[in-house]
Structures are given as structure tokens and as C-alpha cells.
Design an enzyme around this catalytic site. Sequence first.
Site, PDB file in Angstrom:
ATOM      1  N   ASP A 188      -7.071   6.368  -8.913  1.00  0.00           N
ATOM      2  CA  ASP A 188      -7.416   4.998  -8.536  1.00  0.00           C
ATOM      3  C   ASP A 188      -8.936   4.887  -8.475  1.00  0.00           C
ATOM      4  OD1 ASP A 188      -6.517   2.288  -7.376  1.00  0.00           O
ATOM      5  OD2 ASP A 188      -7.937   2.996  -5.871  1.00  0.00           O
ATOM      6  N   GLU A 272      -5.565   2.799 -14.209  1.00  0.00           N
ATOM      7  CA  GLU A 272      -5.282   1.389 -14.451  1.00  0.00           C
ATOM      8  C   GLU A 272      -6.155   0.866 -15.595  1.00  0.00           C
ATOM      9  OE1 GLU A 272      -3.971  -0.820 -10.463  1.00  0.00           O
ATOM     10  OE2 GLU A 272      -5.887   0.197 -10.260  1.00  0.00           O
ATOM     11  N   ASP A 354      -6.378   3.463  -1.131  1.00  0.00           N
ATOM     12  CA  ASP A 354      -6.655   4.045  -2.447  1.00  0.00           C
ATOM     13  C   ASP A 354      -5.749   5.237  -2.730  1.00  0.00           C
ATOM     14  OD1 ASP A 354      -8.628   2.163  -2.836  1.00  0.00           O
ATOM     15  OD2 ASP A 354     -10.222   3.441  -2.048  1.00  0.00           O
TER      16      ASP A 354
END
Length: 420
Positions: A188, A272, A354
Site C-alpha cells: 500500500d 494499486e 495502511d
Amino acid sequence: MLLSFKTELKPNNKQVTRFRQHCGVARHAYNWGNSIILETLTLRETDKSVKIPSAIDLHKRLVAEVKPLHPWYYESSKASPQQALTELRTAWDRCFKKVSKQPRFKKKGVSGDSFYLEQGTKAKPGINNDGKRVKLPKIGWVRLHEPLPITAVHNCVISRKADRWFIAFKCEIEQPATPPDRPTVGVDIGIKQLAVCSNGEVFANPKAYRRMNRKMKRLQRRVSKRVKGSNNRKKAIAKLAKLHLKVSNIRKDAIHKLTIYLAKNHSEVKIEDLNVKAFLKNHRLAGAIADCGMYEFKRQLEYKTEKFNSKLTLIDQFFPSSQICSNCCNHRHKMPLRVRAFECPSCGNIQDRDLNASKNIERWFVGIFIPERSELAVSSTVSACGVDKPDSSHVVATVKQEVNTTSAHVQLCRDLGSYG
């Protein structure tokens, strides 16, 4: 495996003069070619039969019309102006396809000067190095800042950042050996921390621009107060350029170390697929987001995972990784950035947001089932924000769901595996 290397050079004063001369020739050819294309486009407004010159056409005209008028062209390598015209034509092709804007004229003295050198052929490359020096055409032997493997290359690019010169070239290397059993990791990327891994590892964000911001503002004020064209202004600009280079190097160093660690020690890296360009439109967070180097992080992972024979997986940017509990799979309401701890209203799990997101990223796969949002807020039985009007990223998932929250949790656990 073909890889590009970039390292610093240590030229003497005479060699720096030759470097600047080559940059000037390449810049002059680029601006001349740009003016020719602009004139051609003006003629095409009345006569569509006029052909836009290609890179080869521009080079033929350069040799016939420009070089006889400017003898200093012959003091530099012929590859520098030729490559500049090729890059100009590529830039115009991108403009015609509406991929980028119209190419602008280059200015003298702007940091980022570069030129192209070529010698020999691909079968018999002529740019050699002895480990400590590299022999460049029209320039001679130039010392390297760090030792390199002894090899020969067909071409290279010399560039300048602030007052430092760099050489970039491509060469073939053997794929490095990697451990057979490597785990999968979810990463992340954030602002507070550069990266938080699903295994609990945290990599700090150096925040180079934020640390140097006060000094940078002071140097910028000095530049604005100096008389344009004076030597004092040039000195102030040089100091500011050095500071910008320092900020860039700190950021790149942190990203290089992190991406090498992730690609080398893991069989699959999941991150991501963030829309960084859209993030930068938020003027409150644009500076912090740009200081993280999110796009550079993704770009480096793309080729380093290939280098270390691992896999890079880009998950859907609309996957609510920060809203799903990694312990019980409950999908809670939206979490603003100021909330740094994830609190599950169903199982009471509390952990860093996170870390919770990275665990969900690790377990993501194509077609994953996204449960319906919980109707309970964290600390009360009041309806959570956004339940009645879900955002566009969850419209499809919400319409397809015809099960209650408990069964959705069980289904997600089956899809994702055990969360114990």
C-alpha cells in the site's frame, strides 16, 4: 536481458566545453527543424498538397543549407543534430495524434541539456570503456564516477543535471539468480509512509521536498532579486539547481532501494493501479503526493520484476482496500484520510489503516467478491455515511448482491482464504 545504465561522469574543463558545444549543436538543429515544420504547417493552411518533412528530409536540408553557414557544426559529432531532428519529428507525431502538446523551442542554459553519440555498428560497437573511463567520439577518454563492467556499446546519451554530467547506455546482462521459494506481498503506497507491506514491513517516506522547502524558497527569492543576465543571477540559479537535484536524488534513492527489495525477494508484488494524474488535481495534497514519486515507484517495479523473474500485479483502483476488514471481511463506511486507524464495527479489530489495506491488496484477485457496506458506523448504530448513496465504484457490486451481510462475509472469506 537488455538493460539501461546511467552513471555520472567526471569530465575536465576542456571536456565540459565540448559537452556544452554538442548540446548547443543539438539544440540549434532542434529549433531550426521546429521552425521549418511550423512554416510548413502555415503553408498547409492554404495548400494541402504541401508535405510535412520527415526526419530524413530535415536532415538532408540541414546538411545542404545550415552546415555550410555554420562551420562549428563540423566540430561536433554528426549524430547529435541528426538524433535531435528525429526526436523533434517524434514529438510532432505525438502532437498530431493529440497525445501531447506542440513541441516548444529549447532555451540555452536550461538544466536538462543532452545530446546523442554514436560510433561503430551494433555488430561492432565503437564506444569502449576500460572500467574506469569511457571513450566518446569527438571528445576522447572521460573518467567515470563509478567503475563499470568492461564492455562496448553502439550509442549513448550524455545529459546534464545542475552542474553534473551523466552517461546513459544500454547493454546486455544475464538475468540474476533469485531464491526458488518467494512469498507474495501486497504493498500500500501512501503519503505518511512510502510503503506498507502486508507482512508488516514499513518503509519510511523521506519527504525530501518538504525537508528542503524552506531552503528552496530562500534560494528562489535570491534568484528573483538578481538582475537578469548578470553573473550573480547565474550563480543563484546554479545553487537552486543543485538543491533540486539533491531533492530528486533523495527521492530516487529511496524508491530504488524499495523496488529492488520488493522485486528481488517476492515472487509476486501487488500494488494499486492509482490514477496519479487525478490525485495531483487535489491542490491540498498535490505537493505531498508528488513528493512520494508514486508513478516512478510503479515504473521501476515494472522492469525490476521482469529483471528478477517476478510478477507485478496491478489491482483495480476502485477496490476498497481501506474499507474492508482484513480480519472478518466486514465492509465498513468510507474512511477519510485523517483517520489513520481502521476500527471494525463488527469484530472490533483495530490496526493501522495502511497495514489493513496492504493485507486486502495481497488477497485480491480478478473477480473478487466485494461485500455490501455495513449499515453500522464504528461507534454507534447510526447509518454510516454513504450507505444510501454508494459511490460509482460500488454500483455494480451493490446491484448484484442479494444476500445479507453475514452470508456476504462468509462468501468473501471463501474467496480470500483464511484471515487467521
